[in-house]
Scaffold this motif. Structure first.
Motif, PDB file in Angstrom:
ATOM      1  N   ASN A 232     -47.119  11.158  40.753  1.00 46.55           N
ATOM      2  CA  ASN A 232     -48.419  11.123  41.436  1.00 46.55           C
ATOM      3  C   ASN A 232     -49.226  12.376  41.149  1.00 46.55           C
ATOM      4  N   LYS A 233     -48.544  13.516  41.078  1.00 45.59           N
ATOM      5  CA  LYS A 233     -49.216  14.786  40.792  1.00 45.59           C
ATOM      6  C   LYS A 233     -49.874  14.752  39.406  1.00 45.59           C
ATOM      7  N   GLN A 234     -49.190  14.174  38.420  1.00 43.72           N
ATOM      8  CA  GLN A 234     -49.751  14.082  37.067  1.00 43.72           C
ATOM      9  C   GLN A 234     -50.965  13.155  37.029  1.00 43.72           C
ATOM     10  N   VAL A 235     -50.912  12.055  37.776  1.00 42.08           N
ATOM     11  CA  VAL A 235     -52.038  11.124  37.797  1.00 42.08           C
ATOM     12  C   VAL A 235     -53.246  11.777  38.469  1.00 42.08           C
ATOM     13  N   VAL A 236     -53.006  12.568  39.510  1.00 44.63           N
ATOM     14  CA  VAL A 236     -54.096  13.283  40.175  1.00 44.63           C
ATOM     15  C   VAL A 236     -54.734  14.275  39.198  1.00 44.63           C
ATOM     16  N   LYS A 237     -53.914  14.983  38.434  1.00 50.78           N
ATOM     17  CA  LYS A 237     -54.442  15.932  37.447  1.00 50.78           C
ATOM     18  C   LYS A 237     -55.235  15.194  36.363  1.00 50.78           C
ATOM     19  N   LEU A 238     -54.730  14.059  35.929  1.00 51.53           N
ATOM     20  CA  LEU A 238     -55.432  13.232  34.940  1.00 51.53           C
ATOM     21  C   LEU A 238     -56.790  12.796  35.487  1.00 51.53           C
ATOM     22  N   ASP A 239     -56.804  12.381  36.733  1.00 47.72           N
ATOM     23  CA  ASP A 239     -58.048  11.960  37.378  1.00 47.72           C
ATOM     24  C   ASP A 239     -59.033  13.124  37.481  1.00 47.72           C
ATOM     25  N   ARG A 240     -58.545  14.310  37.796  1.00 49.07           N
ATOM     26  CA  ARG A 240     -59.417  15.491  37.868  1.00 49.07           C
ATOM     27  C   ARG A 240     -60.059  15.782  36.515  1.00 49.07           C
ATOM     28  N   CYS A 241     -59.270  15.675  35.454  1.00 45.60           N
ATOM     29  CA  CYS A 241     -59.804  15.908  34.104  1.00 45.60           C
ATOM     30  C   CYS A 241     -60.893  14.891  33.775  1.00 45.60           C
ATOM     31  N   PHE A 242     -60.647  13.645  34.115  1.00 41.16           N
ATOM     32  CA  PHE A 242     -61.619  12.586  33.847  1.00 41.16           C
ATOM     33  C   PHE A 242     -62.921  12.843  34.606  1.00 41.16           C
ATOM     34  N   LYS A 243     -62.799  13.183  35.872  1.00 35.07           N
ATOM     35  CA  LYS A 243     -63.994  13.450  36.683  1.00 35.07           C
ATOM     36  C   LYS A 243     -64.726  14.698  36.209  1.00 35.07           C
ATOM     37  N   ALA A 244     -63.964  15.723  35.807  1.00 36.82           N
ATOM     38  CA  ALA A 244     -64.586  16.951  35.304  1.00 36.82           C
ATOM     39  C   ALA A 244     -65.389  16.658  34.038  1.00 36.82           C
ATOM     40  N   PHE A 245     -64.832  15.859  33.150  1.00 40.22           N
ATOM     41  CA  PHE A 245     -65.568  15.504  31.935  1.00 40.22           C
ATOM     42  C   PHE A 245     -66.871  14.804  32.293  1.00 40.22           C
ATOM     43  N   HIS A 246     -66.805  13.837  33.186  1.00 34.39           N
ATOM     44  CA  HIS A 246     -68.011  13.090  33.537  1.00 34.39           C
ATOM     45  C   HIS A 246     -69.042  13.959  34.256  1.00 34.39           C
ATOM     46  N   GLN A 247     -68.599  14.940  35.013  1.00 31.42           N
ATOM     47  CA  GLN A 247     -69.543  15.846  35.670  1.00 31.42           C
ATOM     48  C   GLN A 247     -70.210  16.789  34.669  1.00 31.42           C
ATOM     49  N   LEU A 248     -69.515  17.098  33.576  1.00 32.53           N
ATOM     50  CA  LEU A 248     -70.011  18.084  32.614  1.00 32.53           C
ATOM     51  C   LEU A 248     -70.550  17.490  31.315  1.00 32.53           C
ATOM     52  N   LYS A 249     -70.451  16.199  31.135  1.00 36.77           N
ATOM     53  CA  LYS A 249     -70.844  15.618  29.849  1.00 36.77           C
ATOM     54  C   LYS A 249     -72.326  15.803  29.539  1.00 36.77           C
ATOM     55  N   HIS A 250     -73.143  16.002  30.556  1.00 37.20           N
ATOM     56  CA  HIS A 250     -74.568  16.263  30.317  1.00 37.20           C
ATOM     57  C   HIS A 250     -74.761  17.514  29.471  1.00 37.20           C
ATOM     58  N   SER A 251     -73.834  18.478  29.587  1.00 41.37           N
ATOM     59  CA  SER A 251     -73.955  19.719  28.813  1.00 41.37           C
ATOM     60  C   SER A 251     -73.779  19.464  27.314  1.00 41.37           C
ATOM     61  N   ILE A 252     -73.023  18.441  26.968  1.00 43.14           N
ATOM     62  CA  ILE A 252     -72.859  18.085  25.557  1.00 43.14           C
ATOM     63  C   ILE A 252     -74.168  17.519  25.017  1.00 43.14           C
ATOM     64  N   VAL A 253     -74.810  16.682  25.810  1.00 41.59           N
ATOM     65  CA  VAL A 253     -76.115  16.127  25.428  1.00 41.59           C
ATOM     66  C   VAL A 253     -77.148  17.253  25.348  1.00 41.59           C
ATOM     67  N   ASN A 254     -77.142  18.133  26.351  1.00 45.70           N
ATOM     68  CA  ASN A 254     -78.111  19.235  26.381  1.00 45.70           C
ATOM     69  C   ASN A 254     -77.935  20.182  25.199  1.00 45.70           C
ATOM     70  N   ALA A 255     -76.718  20.325  24.717  1.00 44.55           N
ATOM     71  CA  ALA A 255     -76.462  21.194  23.556  1.00 44.55           C
ATOM     72  C   ALA A 255     -76.811  20.500  22.246  1.00 44.55           C
ATOM     73  N   GLY A 256     -77.149  19.205  22.317  1.00 43.98           N
ATOM     74  CA  GLY A 256     -77.531  18.471  21.110  1.00 43.98           C
ATOM     75  C   GLY A 256     -76.356  17.929  20.325  1.00 43.98           C
ATOM     76  N   ALA A 257     -75.196  17.859  20.948  1.00 42.58           N
ATOM     77  CA  ALA A 257     -74.003  17.384  20.243  1.00 42.58           C
ATOM     78  C   ALA A 257     -73.770  15.884  20.395  1.00 42.58           C
ATOM     79  N   CYS A 258     -74.559  15.216  21.214  1.00 39.30           N
ATOM     80  CA  CYS A 258     -74.440  13.766  21.374  1.00 39.30           C
ATOM     81  C   CYS A 258     -75.844  13.193  21.374  1.00 39.30           C
ATOM     82  N   TRP A 259     -76.123  12.346  20.392  1.00 41.54           N
ATOM     83  CA  TRP A 259     -77.466  11.804  20.255  1.00 41.54           C
ATOM     84  C   TRP A 259     -77.510  10.351  20.669  1.00 41.54           C
TER      85      TRP A 259
END
Length: 154
Positions: free
Chosen positions: A34-61
């Motif tokens: 369960n601890k590993q799944v929680v960590k996996l979920d945190r990584c997934f949510k962190a990516f989705h919260q920060l993915k705008h920075s990839i667009v803002n940096a011009g790395a995703c068109w």
């Protein structure tokens, strides 16, 4: 990849990439607590919260006429990984070992054994011969086991 982009990209960009790489790494585990799944979920949510920075940096068109820059099928499939782990356990498609082994055995070995002419017929012939050899080996093992059993009982 983090070491390569460190210092050359904004901190949020690096954090987003780190979260995605960590998610992919963690998802390859053969089993989960369960601890590993929680960590996996945190990584997934962190990516989705920060993915705008990839667009803002011009790395995703965006493609022409698209409103969403993240219409990427593999990224969209990641949403099903955690529910799949909860319902079925480890997600085996994250490991390429079984499919790579099958690809080598069924495609690459016959290709190397042939002359690259009339490929389909050569592959079928190669696989047929290998099947016959495997069946013959099995028959020999069964006979050897029968001989061994009868020697013990005598």
């Amino acid at each position: 990849i983090i070491g390569v982009i460190a210092g050359a990209a904004p901190a949020d960009f690096i954090s987003a990439i780190h979260a995605l790489v960590e998610f992919r790494y963690l998802a390859q585990a053969p089993h989960f607590t369960n601890k590993q799944v929680v960590k996996l979920d945190r990584c997934f949510k962190a990516f989705h919260q920060l993915k705008h920075s990839i667009v803002n940096a011009g790395a995703c068109w965006r493609k022409r006429g698209e409103d969403k820059p993240w219409a990427i099928p593999k990224l969209e499939l990641l949403q099903g990984v955690i529910p799949s782990i909860y319902s079925h356990g480890a997600v085996m498609q994250w490991s390429a070992d079984p499919t790579e082994h099958a690809h080598i055995r069924v495609v690459k070995e016959p290709l190397r054994a042939g002359s690259n002419h009339n490929y389909n017929a050569q592959v079928c012939c190669h696989l047929d011969r290998r099947d016959r050899v495997e069946r013959f080996d099995l028959a020999l093992q069964m006979c050897a086991q029968e001989d061994h059993d009868s020697a013990i009982s005598a």
